[in-house]
Write an enzyme that holds these catalytic residues in place. Structure first.
Site, short mmCIF file in Angstrom:
data_model
loop_
_atom_site.label_atom_id
_atom_site.label_comp_id
_atom_site.label_asym_id
_atom_site.label_seq_id
_atom_site.Cartn_x
_atom_site.Cartn_y
_atom_site.Cartn_z
N PRO A 184 0.73 -1.34 0.07
CA PRO A 184 -0.16 -0.01 0.16
C PRO A 184 0.81 1.28 0.04
O PRO A 184 1.62 1.40 0.85
CB PRO A 184 -0.59 -0.19 1.19
CG PRO A 184 -0.10 -1.08 2.15
CD PRO A 184 0.67 -2.01 1.15
N LEU A 185 0.79 2.04 -0.79
CA LEU A 185 1.60 3.29 -1.14
C LEU A 185 0.69 4.51 -1.46
O LEU A 185 0.01 4.78 -2.21
CB LEU A 185 2.36 3.09 -2.43
CG LEU A 185 3.40 1.89 -2.51
CD1 LEU A 185 3.93 1.66 -3.85
CD2 LEU A 185 4.46 2.06 -1.61
N THR A 186 0.72 5.51 -0.31
CA THR A 186 -0.13 6.50 -0.41
C THR A 186 0.29 7.50 -1.69
O THR A 186 1.57 7.84 -1.92
CB THR A 186 -0.18 7.28 1.00
OG1 THR A 186 1.24 7.90 1.06
CG2 THR A 186 -0.52 6.32 2.03
N HIS A 207 8.06 -5.08 7.93
CA HIS A 207 9.03 -4.20 7.28
C HIS A 207 10.27 -4.07 8.24
O HIS A 207 10.18 -4.02 9.36
CB HIS A 207 8.59 -2.63 7.41
CG HIS A 207 9.46 -1.74 6.60
ND1 HIS A 207 8.96 -0.43 6.20
CD2 HIS A 207 10.71 -1.91 6.11
CE1 HIS A 207 9.83 0.31 5.55
NE2 HIS A 207 11.09 -0.60 5.40
N CYS A 209 3.25 3.23 10.09
CA CYS A 209 3.47 4.50 9.68
C CYS A 209 4.58 5.16 10.49
O CYS A 209 4.13 5.45 11.94
CB CYS A 209 2.16 5.15 9.37
SG CYS A 209 2.30 6.77 8.85
N GLN A 253 -6.29 -0.76 3.49
CA GLN A 253 -5.43 -0.74 4.41
C GLN A 253 -6.05 0.50 5.64
O GLN A 253 -6.26 1.60 4.86
CB GLN A 253 -4.24 -0.22 4.33
CG GLN A 253 -3.05 -0.34 5.35
CD GLN A 253 -1.78 0.23 5.21
OE1 GLN A 253 -1.44 1.27 4.70
NE2 GLN A 253 -0.68 -0.71 5.41
N ASN A 268 9.53 -7.23 3.89
CA ASN A 268 9.59 -5.95 3.34
C ASN A 268 10.77 -5.12 3.62
O ASN A 268 11.19 -4.95 4.60
CB ASN A 268 8.28 -5.26 3.53
CG ASN A 268 8.03 -3.81 2.85
OD1 ASN A 268 8.19 -2.78 3.56
ND2 ASN A 268 8.39 -3.80 1.81
N ARG A 288 8.84 0.56 -2.77
CA ARG A 288 9.74 1.52 -3.34
C ARG A 288 10.31 0.93 -4.84
O ARG A 288 10.27 1.60 -5.58
CB ARG A 288 11.06 2.06 -2.53
CG ARG A 288 10.44 3.04 -1.44
CD ARG A 288 11.76 3.67 -0.81
NE ARG A 288 12.36 2.53 -0.34
CZ ARG A 288 13.61 2.75 0.22
NH1 ARG A 288 14.35 3.91 0.03
NH2 ARG A 288 14.47 1.66 0.95
#
Length: 725
Positions: free
Chosen positions: A358-360, A520, A449, A412, A561, A586
């Protein structure tokens, strides 16, 4: 075309060891000498926190932003009386890394047309309508059609995109001078008709002179009005086929009635309310759900008054009370259900599948559609704020939309309170399971986050500091989601000196009902200032398997991740750590074709024209999603530039002296193998706008794109650490 041919793909036989990089060259990409322009001008290291977290909706509310956030985007010496503002160390640190003061205005047509009139030639408001009904005047006021290429051979030398001669400026009153019959409308090609009709910026692709059709597969649009001898056309056969296959539009559309119920606090949360009441007796159910009241009926003066005796009145009151009980009985029974364990939910068969993180902002629907086209199996939408979701924010609910090509899709959620996260989960379940046009395969909780605005509100990685609250959130969400699996994405911990993720993993898997998890390999404090710790990820996998053996329950899938940037790294890190798969973040932003590399087990020396074709596809997907009118085109341009702000960082592997490429390496100033490859490597945002103009036409005169992230100087990591990625 250039005579330079791209190198042959590098195949990966089995797991190969990653080349050991000499310490003296850490962080510098080994570009071949013949392509280096200047070794003294290295590319800047980018702070990528902006790629993971979004605070646009929070920042739009001035009351919810603290002082230092409101200062972002203001010059230090531009205060009152032109005095220089002195910022503390914390404030200066908060200003680096992200461009928080960005503003993108919506670009509209000069003449605002009535949508009903454009679509059907009628308007319910008549003379009271404030919009224009003069379509001919509107067409003459808007610029010439945009040329969008379709199935053409792209070039690696200027003009890169072959196109007909540019039309000359024409002030003629003939509207045909505004049409380009050589263009293609992506919306029309996808649906068999264009939902924007006369407002479309690719209008020449679906208009014709009245009665002069040169194609047998098109017919005039029966509803759209005719203008000055011209008419909008549609392809009925293709339109019917799209409807039959269920491919029109995106999924998970929130209806106006549902949005209104959320905004007015009339949306039912029976299971969430019962659960929250059980953990906090002061919780008020009516704060979450206000049943709609029937409209008051005015009595007519001529209507006779009904007279009831006492027995009839008592009987009627009893029936009303009984009906209320029956209306709520289904909710109460459902609320009393025992929470489902992970093994009782839908099985997540994720082993061996590729997963897009999930990438904002940049992980929007068009980008996910592009990654699916390149081979992504699992996708997750942008981070959604639970409070905004419960409040009925249209912007937030738009982030839950799913394209029909996304085979396994999740939403998410981010939040720090059970009173928001649990109702948000129930709202998702209620809305997404109503009919076949909606659906989610899992709900993911953001526990990683790192940015201050989220952390200070007790959400994201801050929940590691509040395990009791985290337990209430997970148990409650797991209860109200029913069969929908619950997953988590988290970091190693908060402080760089204290890794705590392994303590939570057994509870995630066997107490709190988590169906899958992603770790992550960095802490919240490290952000992106160190390489991901895959040794610790391996330790966490072993902890999970040991816990599974101890409890006798199956271990849910666990993904790793961090820093995955090549197929070789993907398979080596999987083998070393024992994870079920790797979530790519990324790496997908910089090169979306990484999923093709992983599937085919090769490093793809993708040519510049192949990369440009990917950009063309992104533009096509964005126009289908945001719209083919003026506003949609410029929204698509903004997000295409966002994508290019990451893709320009890709260094073609044919230019490297060793393999595999490393994400944390920055190149010296270099040139590509042809002009297009050099252009695609430009760090100048004005060049990104020029690339967008190849597919979206001339940008507005005042359009100025500012990337979401800023460049940080090399060696300015968190807490004084050397920045190596």
């Amino acid at each position: 075309m250039s005579d330079i041919q791209p190198a042959q793909p590098t195949l990966i036989p089995d797991i190969l060891p990653i080349a050991r990089i000499p310490r003296s060259t850490v962080g510098v990409a080994p570009v071949k000498p013949e392509y280096i322009l200047s070794s003294r001008v290295p590319q800047p290291v980018i702070d990528d926190d902006a790629a993971e977290c979004k605070t646009n909706n929070v920042a739009d509310d001035p009351a919810s932003v603290d002082v230092k956030d409101r200062r972002d985007g203001v010059e230090e010496d531009g205060g009152e009386g032109n005095k220089r503002q002195k910022l503390s160390k914390e404030e200066k640190k908060a200003r680096t890394g992200q461009n928080k003061g960005r503003r993108f205005r919506a670009v509209m047509d000069e003449i605002k047309m009535c949508k009903s009139w454009v679509a059907e030639g009628k308007c319910d408001f008549g003379e009271r309508c404030k919009m224009s009904h003069n379509i001919e005047e509107f067409i003459l006021s808007k610029p010439h059609d945009i040329f969008f290429p379709s199935h053409v051979t792209l070039l690696d030398t200027p003009p890169f995109v072959p196109r007909p001669a540019e039309p000359s400026a024409d002030e003629s009153s003939d509207i045909s001078t505004r049409f380009d019959p050589t263009t293609t409308c992506p919306v029309y090609e996808a649906l068999g008709y264009c939902t924007f009709g006369w407002k479309c910026r690719f209008l020449g692709a679906h208009v014709q002179r009245v009665g002069e059709s040169s194609r047998e597969d098109v017919v005039p649009d029966a509803l759209a009005p005719k203008v000055a001898g011209w008419e909008v056309v549609e392809n009925p056969a293709k339109r019917a086929a799209v409807v039959a296959e269920g491919k029109q539009g995106s999924m998970n559309q929130l209806t106006a009635e549902e949005c209104k119920a959320l905004q007015r606090k009339r949306f039912p949360y029976p299971m969430a309310a019962k659960y929250l009441k059980s953990i906090d007796s002061s919780y008020r159910y009516d704060m979450a759900y206000r049943p709609p009241q029937p409209p008051a009926v005015k009595k007519s003066r001529q209507e006779p008054t009904m007279v009831m005796d006492e027995e009839e009145e008592m009987a009627m009151m009893g029936e009303m009370e009984q009906s209320k009980v029956e209306d709520r009985s289904g909710f109460e029974e459902e609320a009393d259900d025992v929470p489902m364990r992970a093994v009782e939910k839908k099985r997540l068969d994720w082993r061996g599948k590729t997963y897009l993180a999930p990438l904002t902002t940049v992980g929007n629907l068009p980008f996910r559609q592009l990654c699916v086209d390149y081979g992504a199996d699992i996708t997750c939408g942008e981070m959604v704020l639970s409070q905004s979701l419960v409040s009925g924010s249209r912007e937030e609910w738009a982030l839950t939309k799913r394209h029909r090509t996304e085979r396994c899709f999740g939403v998410q959620l981010c939040g720090g309170k059970p009173t928001m996260m649990v109702p948000a989960a129930e709202a998702l379940r209620t809305v997404m399971t109503k009919d076949e046009s909606r659906g989610i395969d899992f709900v993911d909780i953001n526990l990683g986050c790192p940015i201050d605005l989220v952390f200070q509100r007790g959400a994201g990685s801050a929940l590691f500091n509040r395990p009791n609250v985290l337990e209430k959130i997970l148990v409650g969400m797991n209860k109200v989601l029913g069969e929908i699996p619950l997953t988590v994405k988290f970091r190693m911990g908060i402080s760089k000196d204290e890794l705590i993720a392994h303590k939570f993993i057994p509870r995630f898997a066997h107490e709190w009902g988590v169906s899958a998890m992603t770790l992550h390999g960095r802490t919240r404090q490290q952000r992106y200032s160190k390489l991901a710790n895959w040794a610790y990820i391996k330790q966490c996998v072993e902890t999970l398997h040991a816990s599974a053996e101890e409890t006798g329950l199956p271990a849910p899938p666990m993904f790793g991740n961090g820093d995955c940037f090549s197929a070789q790294q993907y398979y080596e890190e999987m083998e070393m750590s024992g994870v079920d798969g790797i979530m790519v973040a990324r790496g997908a932003l910089i090169k979306p074709w990484i999923f093709t590399e992983i599937k085919e087990k090769r490093e793809w020396d993708i040519s510049a024209t192949e990369r440009l074709e990917g950009i063309r596809k992104y533009a096509e997907f964005a126009l289908n999603h945001y719209g083919a009118d003026t506003r949609g085109v410029n929204t698509a341009r903004r997000f295409l530039c966002e994508a290019l702000s990451f893709q320009h960082r890709y260094i073609p592997i044919g230019l490297l002296e060793r393999m595999p490429p490393q994400m944390n390496e920055r190149p010296p100033l270099y040139k590509g193998r042809n002009e297009l490859e050099t252009l695609l490597a430009s760090t100048d945002s004005r060049d990104w706008v020029k690339i967008s103009e190849m597919f979206l036409g001339k940008s507005p005169a005042d359009f100025n794109f500012v990337p979401k992230h800023k460049s940080n100087s090399y060696g300015s990591g968190e807490g004084g650490e050397d920045n190596q990625g």
